[in-house]
Design a protein around this motif. Sequence first.
Motif, PDB file in Angstrom:
ATOM      1  N   PRO A  31       2.383   6.965  -2.548  1.00  0.00           N
ATOM      2  CA  PRO A  31       0.959   7.184  -2.837  1.00  0.00           C
ATOM      3  C   PRO A  31       0.785   8.125  -4.015  1.00  0.00           C
ATOM      4  CG  PRO A  31       1.645   8.483  -0.944  1.00  0.00           C
ATOM      5  CD  PRO A  31       2.818   7.623  -1.307  1.00  0.00           C
ATOM      6  N   ARG A  32      -0.346   8.024  -4.657  1.00  0.00           N
ATOM      7  CA  ARG A  32      -0.662   8.947  -5.743  1.00  0.00           C
ATOM      8  C   ARG A  32      -0.961  10.329  -5.171  1.00  0.00           C
ATOM      9  NH1 ARG A  32      -5.847   6.042  -5.787  1.00  0.00           N
ATOM     10  NH2 ARG A  32      -5.008   4.667  -7.409  1.00  0.00           N
ATOM     11  N   ALA A  33      -1.020  11.304  -6.015  1.00  0.00           N
ATOM     12  CA  ALA A  33      -1.267  12.688  -5.588  1.00  0.00           C
ATOM     13  C   ALA A  33      -2.605  12.792  -4.856  1.00  0.00           C
ATOM     14  CB  ALA A  33      -1.263  13.615  -6.796  1.00  0.00           C
ATOM     15  N   GLY A  34      -2.592  13.482  -3.745  1.00  0.00           N
ATOM     16  CA  GLY A  34      -3.795  13.668  -2.943  1.00  0.00           C
ATOM     17  C   GLY A  34      -3.967  12.677  -1.827  1.00  0.00           C
ATOM     18  N   ALA A  35      -3.174  11.615  -1.812  1.00  0.00           N
ATOM     19  CA  ALA A  35      -3.252  10.606  -0.745  1.00  0.00           C
ATOM     20  C   ALA A  35      -2.140  10.851   0.266  1.00  0.00           C
ATOM     21  CB  ALA A  35      -3.136   9.205  -1.330  1.00  0.00           C
ATOM     22  N   ARG A  36      -2.401  10.491   1.502  1.00  0.00           N
ATOM     23  CA  ARG A  36      -1.404  10.665   2.569  1.00  0.00           C
ATOM     24  C   ARG A  36      -0.380   9.555   2.565  1.00  0.00           C
ATOM     25  NH1 ARG A  36       2.041  10.206   5.591  1.00  0.00           N
ATOM     26  NH2 ARG A  36       2.289  10.926   7.749  1.00  0.00           N
ATOM     27  N   TRP A  37      -0.838   8.288   2.342  1.00  0.00           N
ATOM     28  CA  TRP A  37       0.102   7.172   2.366  1.00  0.00           C
ATOM     29  C   TRP A  37      -0.472   5.992   1.596  1.00  0.00           C
ATOM     30  CZ3 TRP A  37      -0.793   2.537   5.362  1.00  0.00           C
ATOM     31  CH2 TRP A  37      -1.976   2.554   6.113  1.00  0.00           C
ATOM     32  N   ARG A  38       0.381   5.013   1.325  1.00  0.00           N
ATOM     33  CA  ARG A  38      -0.001   3.824   0.551  1.00  0.00           C
ATOM     34  C   ARG A  38       0.259   2.577   1.383  1.00  0.00           C
ATOM     35  NH1 ARG A  38       1.368   2.862  -5.756  1.00  0.00           N
ATOM     36  NH2 ARG A  38      -0.473   4.229  -5.802  1.00  0.00           N
ATOM     37  N   TRP A  39      -0.728   1.657   1.304  1.00  0.00           N
ATOM     38  CA  TRP A  39      -0.583   0.358   1.984  1.00  0.00           C
ATOM     39  C   TRP A  39      -0.675  -0.744   0.947  1.00  0.00           C
ATOM     40  CZ3 TRP A  39      -5.097  -2.566   4.632  1.00  0.00           C
ATOM     41  CH2 TRP A  39      -4.625  -3.787   5.146  1.00  0.00           C
ATOM     42  N   LEU A  40       0.344  -1.586   0.934  1.00  0.00           N
ATOM     43  CA  LEU A  40       0.363  -2.774   0.081  1.00  0.00           C
ATOM     44  C   LEU A  40       0.493  -3.994   0.983  1.00  0.00           C
ATOM     45  CD1 LEU A  40       2.881  -1.571  -2.681  1.00  0.00           C
ATOM     46  CD2 LEU A  40       0.374  -1.507  -2.770  1.00  0.00           C
ATOM     47  N   HIS A  41      -0.437  -4.901   0.852  1.00  0.00           N
ATOM     48  CA  HIS A  41      -0.429  -6.141   1.636  1.00  0.00           C
ATOM     49  C   HIS A  41      -0.175  -7.302   0.680  1.00  0.00           C
ATOM     50  CE1 HIS A  41      -1.095  -8.880   4.857  1.00  0.00           C
ATOM     51  NE2 HIS A  41      -2.275  -9.317   4.421  1.00  0.00           N
ATOM     52  N   LEU A  42       0.919  -8.037   0.889  1.00  0.00           N
ATOM     53  CA  LEU A  42       1.395  -9.022  -0.079  1.00  0.00           C
ATOM     54  C   LEU A  42       1.397 -10.425   0.509  1.00  0.00           C
ATOM     55  CD1 LEU A  42       4.480  -6.977  -1.358  1.00  0.00           C
ATOM     56  CD2 LEU A  42       2.110  -6.889  -2.180  1.00  0.00           C
ATOM     57  N   ASP A  43       1.442 -11.375  -0.397  1.00  0.00           N
ATOM     58  CA  ASP A  43       1.553 -12.792  -0.038  1.00  0.00           C
ATOM     59  C   ASP A  43       3.005 -13.215  -0.228  1.00  0.00           C
ATOM     60  OD1 ASP A  43       1.434 -15.528   0.277  1.00  0.00           O
ATOM     61  OD2 ASP A  43      -0.357 -15.786  -0.960  1.00  0.00           O
ATOM     62  N   VAL A  44       3.619 -13.729   0.844  1.00  0.00           N
ATOM     63  CA  VAL A  44       5.032 -14.116   0.784  1.00  0.00           C
ATOM     64  C   VAL A  44       5.259 -15.191  -0.271  1.00  0.00           C
ATOM     65  CG1 VAL A  44       6.958 -15.095   2.110  1.00  0.00           C
ATOM     66  CG2 VAL A  44       5.424 -13.443   3.165  1.00  0.00           C
ATOM     67  N   THR A  45       4.264 -16.038  -0.491  1.00  0.00           N
ATOM     68  CA  THR A  45       4.425 -17.123  -1.472  1.00  0.00           C
ATOM     69  C   THR A  45       4.262 -16.657  -2.913  1.00  0.00           C
ATOM     70  OG1 THR A  45       2.078 -17.724  -1.326  1.00  0.00           O
ATOM     71  CG2 THR A  45       3.587 -18.789   0.232  1.00  0.00           C
ATOM     72  N   ASN A  46       3.917 -15.394  -3.120  1.00  0.00           N
ATOM     73  CA  ASN A  46       3.774 -14.851  -4.461  1.00  0.00           C
ATOM     74  C   ASN A  46       5.176 -14.685  -5.078  1.00  0.00           C
ATOM     75  OD1 ASN A  46       3.309 -13.412  -6.790  1.00  0.00           O
ATOM     76  ND2 ASN A  46       2.067 -11.820  -5.807  1.00  0.00           N
ATOM     77  N   PRO A  47       5.497 -15.337  -6.188  1.00  0.00           N
ATOM     78  CA  PRO A  47       6.845 -15.232  -6.770  1.00  0.00           C
ATOM     79  C   PRO A  47       7.226 -13.810  -7.153  1.00  0.00           C
ATOM     80  CG  PRO A  47       5.607 -17.057  -7.749  1.00  0.00           C
ATOM     81  CD  PRO A  47       4.633 -16.263  -6.946  1.00  0.00           C
ATOM     82  N   ALA A  48       6.241 -12.968  -7.445  1.00  0.00           N
ATOM     83  CA  ALA A  48       6.548 -11.604  -7.869  1.00  0.00           C
ATOM     84  C   ALA A  48       6.940 -10.701  -6.709  1.00  0.00           C
ATOM     85  CB  ALA A  48       5.345 -11.005  -8.605  1.00  0.00           C
TER      86      ALA A  48
END
Length: 322
Positions: A31-48
Amino acid sequence: MARVLSPLAAFDIAEDGRASPVAEDWPVAAPRAGARWRWLHLDVTNPAMAGWAAEHLPEVAAAALSQPETRPRCGALGAGLILNLRGVNMNPGQESDDMVSLRMWVGEALIVSARVRKVFAVDALRQAALAGHAPPTPDAFLLRLTEGLTDRIEAVSLALEDATDTLEEEIFDHDRFDADALAPTRRKVIRLRRYIGPQREALNRLAQSPLPLIGPEIRPMLAETANRATRAVEELDAVSARLAALQEHVNAELAARMGRNGYVLSVVAAIFLPLGFFTGLFGVNLAGIPGTAAPDAFTILTVTLSALGLGLFALFRWRKWL
């Protein structure tokens, strides 16, 4: 060329639950400064996704996120967790028992989730984050996620129980059998039980995880969610047993009906067999048939055959074969 991940949802979440969207094209796993945590929700079919996961996550966790087929499980990996769960399929035009998979890597300040089809419990968390009411910690996120998944599982389990009650009433009370309803209901129960059983074990392991990312105030509530999943499994087992009993009852009823119908046909054939023999015998076009010259021959033959038929019927009734 700049790399772009394009997550389905990406937030930095503060201790008070306020969420800030992540604007990075290729976000870091912190997470960036000042945040407690980061959540990333992704698509499995996304090649990246595979490239990003291989760069930012442990090798085993990156491979787990990209698996084409998963089953519910919870396992520790270093200071984090690999967590796979299943949710009821609420997507339009799809069967609820075709459960959707959610893959996750959970760290002390990072949660990466990935899916192929939309998971409505996750979407509810995304909407809460947009409204500024995100879970303040990763373990609180896991609690709200597992509660949302379990709520929907319990709703489907209750609907299947109600459908089974209706089938029992139709079959036992009204003697009506709908084969088109019994078989699909049994199939739904079997498919749900296939995934909810392992999910119960995964939730129990999550609640009992010794990792410090699961706080002491969250652990008992996760245990309660695991207990609810256990009750859902027990309810599905009970529904499955009731449906199996209904199927056995229906099979027995169909066999009894076929037996009764076959018996009636056998008795009718036994009565008409001698009648058919005599009518065939007197119906041959050969010289010497008695009664051809007598005007009352047909009447006598008809009365005789009728008496024979009635006599056979009376005999069968007397012997209690009818």
